[in-house]
Design a protein around this motif. Structure first.
Motif, PDB file in Angstrom:
ATOM      1  N   THR A 123       0.850  -1.193   0.000  1.00  0.00           N
ATOM      2  CA  THR A 123       0.000   0.000   0.000  1.00  0.00           C
ATOM      3  C   THR A 123       0.884   1.241   0.000  1.00  0.00           C
ATOM      4  O   THR A 123       2.010   1.211   0.507  1.00  0.00           O
ATOM      5  N   LEU A 125       0.777   3.731   1.850  1.00  0.00           N
ATOM      6  CA  LEU A 125       1.128   4.104   3.217  1.00  0.00           C
ATOM      7  C   LEU A 125       2.332   3.301   3.719  1.00  0.00           C
ATOM      8  O   LEU A 125       3.223   3.847   4.367  1.00  0.00           O
ATOM      9  N   THR A 128       5.373   4.705   2.186  1.00  0.00           N
ATOM     10  CA  THR A 128       5.800   5.950   2.834  1.00  0.00           C
ATOM     11  C   THR A 128       6.557   5.666   4.121  1.00  0.00           C
ATOM     12  O   THR A 128       7.551   6.323   4.419  1.00  0.00           O
ATOM     13  N   THR A 129       6.078   4.671   4.888  1.00  0.00           N
ATOM     14  CA  THR A 129       6.788   4.297   6.114  1.00  0.00           C
ATOM     15  C   THR A 129       8.204   3.839   5.776  1.00  0.00           C
ATOM     16  O   THR A 129       9.164   4.202   6.461  1.00  0.00           O
ATOM     17  N   MET A 153       2.471  11.362   3.977  1.00  0.00           N
ATOM     18  CA  MET A 153       1.361  10.557   4.508  1.00  0.00           C
ATOM     19  C   MET A 153       0.032  11.279   4.287  1.00  0.00           C
ATOM     20  O   MET A 153      -0.961  10.655   3.906  1.00  0.00           O
ATOM     21  N   LEU A 154       0.030  12.590   4.570  1.00  0.00           N
ATOM     22  CA  LEU A 154      -1.196  13.373   4.358  1.00  0.00           C
ATOM     23  C   LEU A 154      -1.627  13.297   2.895  1.00  0.00           C
ATOM     24  O   LEU A 154      -2.803  13.087   2.599  1.00  0.00           O
ATOM     25  N   THR A 155      -0.648  13.480   1.994  1.00  0.00           N
ATOM     26  CA  THR A 155      -0.965  13.423   0.563  1.00  0.00           C
ATOM     27  C   THR A 155      -1.622  12.095   0.218  1.00  0.00           C
ATOM     28  O   THR A 155      -2.702  12.054  -0.368  1.00  0.00           O
ATOM     29  N   ILE A 156      -0.955  11.004   0.625  1.00  0.00           N
ATOM     30  CA  ILE A 156      -1.466   9.665   0.311  1.00  0.00           C
ATOM     31  C   ILE A 156      -2.859   9.476   0.903  1.00  0.00           C
ATOM     32  O   ILE A 156      -3.772   8.976   0.250  1.00  0.00           O
ATOM     33  N   ARG A 157      -3.022   9.922   2.141  1.00  0.00           N
ATOM     34  CA  ARG A 157      -4.277   9.712   2.854  1.00  0.00           C
ATOM     35  C   ARG A 157      -5.429  10.485   2.200  1.00  0.00           C
ATOM     36  O   ARG A 157      -6.565  10.036   2.211  1.00  0.00           O
ATOM     37  N   PHE A 158      -5.136  11.651   1.646  1.00  0.00           N
ATOM     38  CA  PHE A 158      -6.223  12.496   1.154  1.00  0.00           C
ATOM     39  C   PHE A 158      -6.550  12.304  -0.318  1.00  0.00           C
ATOM     40  O   PHE A 158      -7.537  12.851  -0.784  1.00  0.00           O
ATOM     41  N   SER A 227       5.042   5.945  15.367  1.00  0.00           N
ATOM     42  CA  SER A 227       3.972   5.657  14.437  1.00  0.00           C
ATOM     43  C   SER A 227       3.177   4.438  14.868  1.00  0.00           C
ATOM     44  O   SER A 227       3.656   3.585  15.624  1.00  0.00           O
TER      45      SER A 227
ATOM     46  N   ALA B  21      -2.012  16.185  -2.896  1.00  0.00           N
ATOM     47  CA  ALA B  21      -3.051  15.148  -2.946  1.00  0.00           C
ATOM     48  C   ALA B  21      -4.061  15.477  -4.039  1.00  0.00           C
ATOM     49  O   ALA B  21      -4.477  14.608  -4.809  1.00  0.00           O
TER      50      ALA B  21
END
Lengths: 253, 191
Positions: A123, A125, A128-129, A153-158, A227, B21
């Motif tokens: 994934t 995420l 990114t980790t 992380m914000l980019t991926i999440r949104f 995390s 995003a």
């Protein structure tokens, strides 16, 4: 899509290192037998990831023109010993051309399949980790790695949220009667303004709320964060990386 | 006072991240196809927008996030150097126009936008970013064809023509759309 195979469970760093090793190897091999071996290794990876083979093949289809281009360019334009009925007029197919063309097409094909295996089984995420760990040595040079990975992380999440939002706004404006399918380039572009302005403004209102919420919960720039998902090097990771290291020397025999 | 500075910093970071995003989301939506193949996508817009609002560094960071984000959501890789050039590099350079944007003030004395200057700055930012991105894609094309095409073919010309095919319409569309967005931002802040 299966999500719980041996390959899915591996540490993303292990998968990344394996990908790099195989990719570099692919650039050095030329013998057909080695390509066969590489094909078998990749088939084994696909099998153990439980991803249906048809799905992987579907991912290659957009690249067919690329394979055809690479193959034909070599078939017809490499000087060397001609194969029997050729040269006919100015068309010439040479022995060297056919060998080179096949090798190069196979090489592109296998690289595309390999790299798509990484993104199919990991994934964003998780990636990114892994990126955070890989980049952490840069902290010595005063590069704000923690802040950067938080943004990543914000980019991926949104992305999925904003994609949904965009679809909603497009449908809303369609129901008000915008027709996106007519007009020239600039005329069509102008029709996108009533979609983009609400989309941008909604995103930035969301950003403001998010930033305040983060500061209220104690987020501070440049600080170390723990995390929720910690990466752990397990026995299966050890098994995977050893088998990769054991199989690679065979390509250089 | 200290707290306010921190909120501003975090807000800027979150806005850059959300713009990236938005860019990844927009790159997945193909709004219209071109008659001769290829399609116009709007992924560059949020990056230019950030570059105008917060300057070149922020724009480059937003571009880098977009490039890495696209890579993570499933990119096509045919060559290791092509990977680095086509994704992180090509999008990072989009923000460079932002370094020049701050040279021209877009606001009049009474804090309203000067329309002509907004157009000027937008076109400048879009042009610098797009040309640099085009250059990176051309370079990547040369690397790709040098590896895979037979020797003696005119690699540079092919790469120049192929990449111009989608970059020129992308540039025009981005320039047309950036102006209303920047002006709408001003209206939002005054609220």
């Amino acid at each position: 899509m299966p999500q719980d195979s041996f390959i899915h469970g591996l540490d993303p760093r292990v998968k990344f290192i394996a990908l790099i090793l195989f990719m570099v190897t692919l650039f050095f091999i030329e013998a057909p037998l080695k390509f066969l071996l590489m094909g078998l290794v990749i088939l084994l990876i696909i099998q153990s990831s439980k991803i249906p083979l048809g799905f992987v093949i579907k991912g290659i289809i957009p690249f067919v023109w690329l394979f055809l281009f690479a193959a034909f360019a070599h078939f017809f334009f490499t000087p060397g010993t001609s194969i029997k009925p050729f040269p006919i007029w100015f068309i010439n197919v040479t022995f060297e051309g056919v060998t080179n063309g096949t090798i190069i097409t196979l090489r592109i094909l296998l690289i595309i399949v390999l790299s798509s295996m990484l993104t199919l089984t990991t994934t964003p995420l998780e990636l990114t980790t892994a990126l955070k760990r890989v980049l952490s040595p840069l902290k010595r040079f005063k590069i704000p790695v923690n802040d950067f990975t938080m943004m990543m992380m914000l980019t991926i999440r949104f992305v999925p949220i904003l994609l949904l939002e965009a679809q909603r706004i497009i449908n809303a404006q369609r129901s008000r009667g915008i027709n996106f399918e007519t007009g020239g380039l600039i005329k069509r572009a102008k029709k996108l303004v009533p979609i983009l302005i609400p989309l941008f403004n909604l995103s930035f209102i969301r950003a403001e709320e998010l930033a305040i919420a983060m500061v209220c919960r104690g987020y501070a720039t440049g600080k170390e964060r723990s995390s929720f998902r910690e990466l752990r090097f397990s026995t299966s990771d050890l098994f995977a990386i050893t088998s990769v290291i054991l199989v690679i020397p065979f390509f250089f025999l | 006072m200290e707290k306010n500075v921190e909120i501003k910093r975090v807000l800027t970071m979150v806005e850059i991240a959300l713009a990236a995003a938005l860019a990844v989301a927009l790159s997945n939506l193909k709004f219209f196809h071109l008659p001769y193949g290829g399609s116009v996508s709007l992924e560059m817009l949020p990056i230019f927008y950030i570059a105008i609002l917060y300057g070149g560094t922020a724009g480059c960071v937003a571009g880098l996030l977009l490039g890495v984000g696209q890579l993570f959501f499933g990119a096509y890789v045919v060559h290791p150097i092509q990977l680095v050039l086509d994704y992180p590099m090509a999008f990072t350079v989009l923000g460079i126009g932002g370094f020049f944007a701050t040279l021209i003030s877009m606001k009049k004395n009474d804090d309203t936008f000067d329309y002509l200057r907004v157009v000027l700055v937008s076109v400048l930012v879009v042009f610098v970013g797009s040309v640099l991105r085009y250059a990176v894609h051309v370079l990547s094309g040369v690397v790709f064809f040098a590896e895979y095409a037979p020797e003696g073919s005119n690699i540079l010309l092919y790469s120049l023509v192929y990449n111009a095919g989608y970059m020129v319409p992308n540039l025009i569309v981005a320039a047309v759309l950036l102006v209303p967005l920047v002006i709408a931002r001003g209206a939002l802040i005054k609220r």
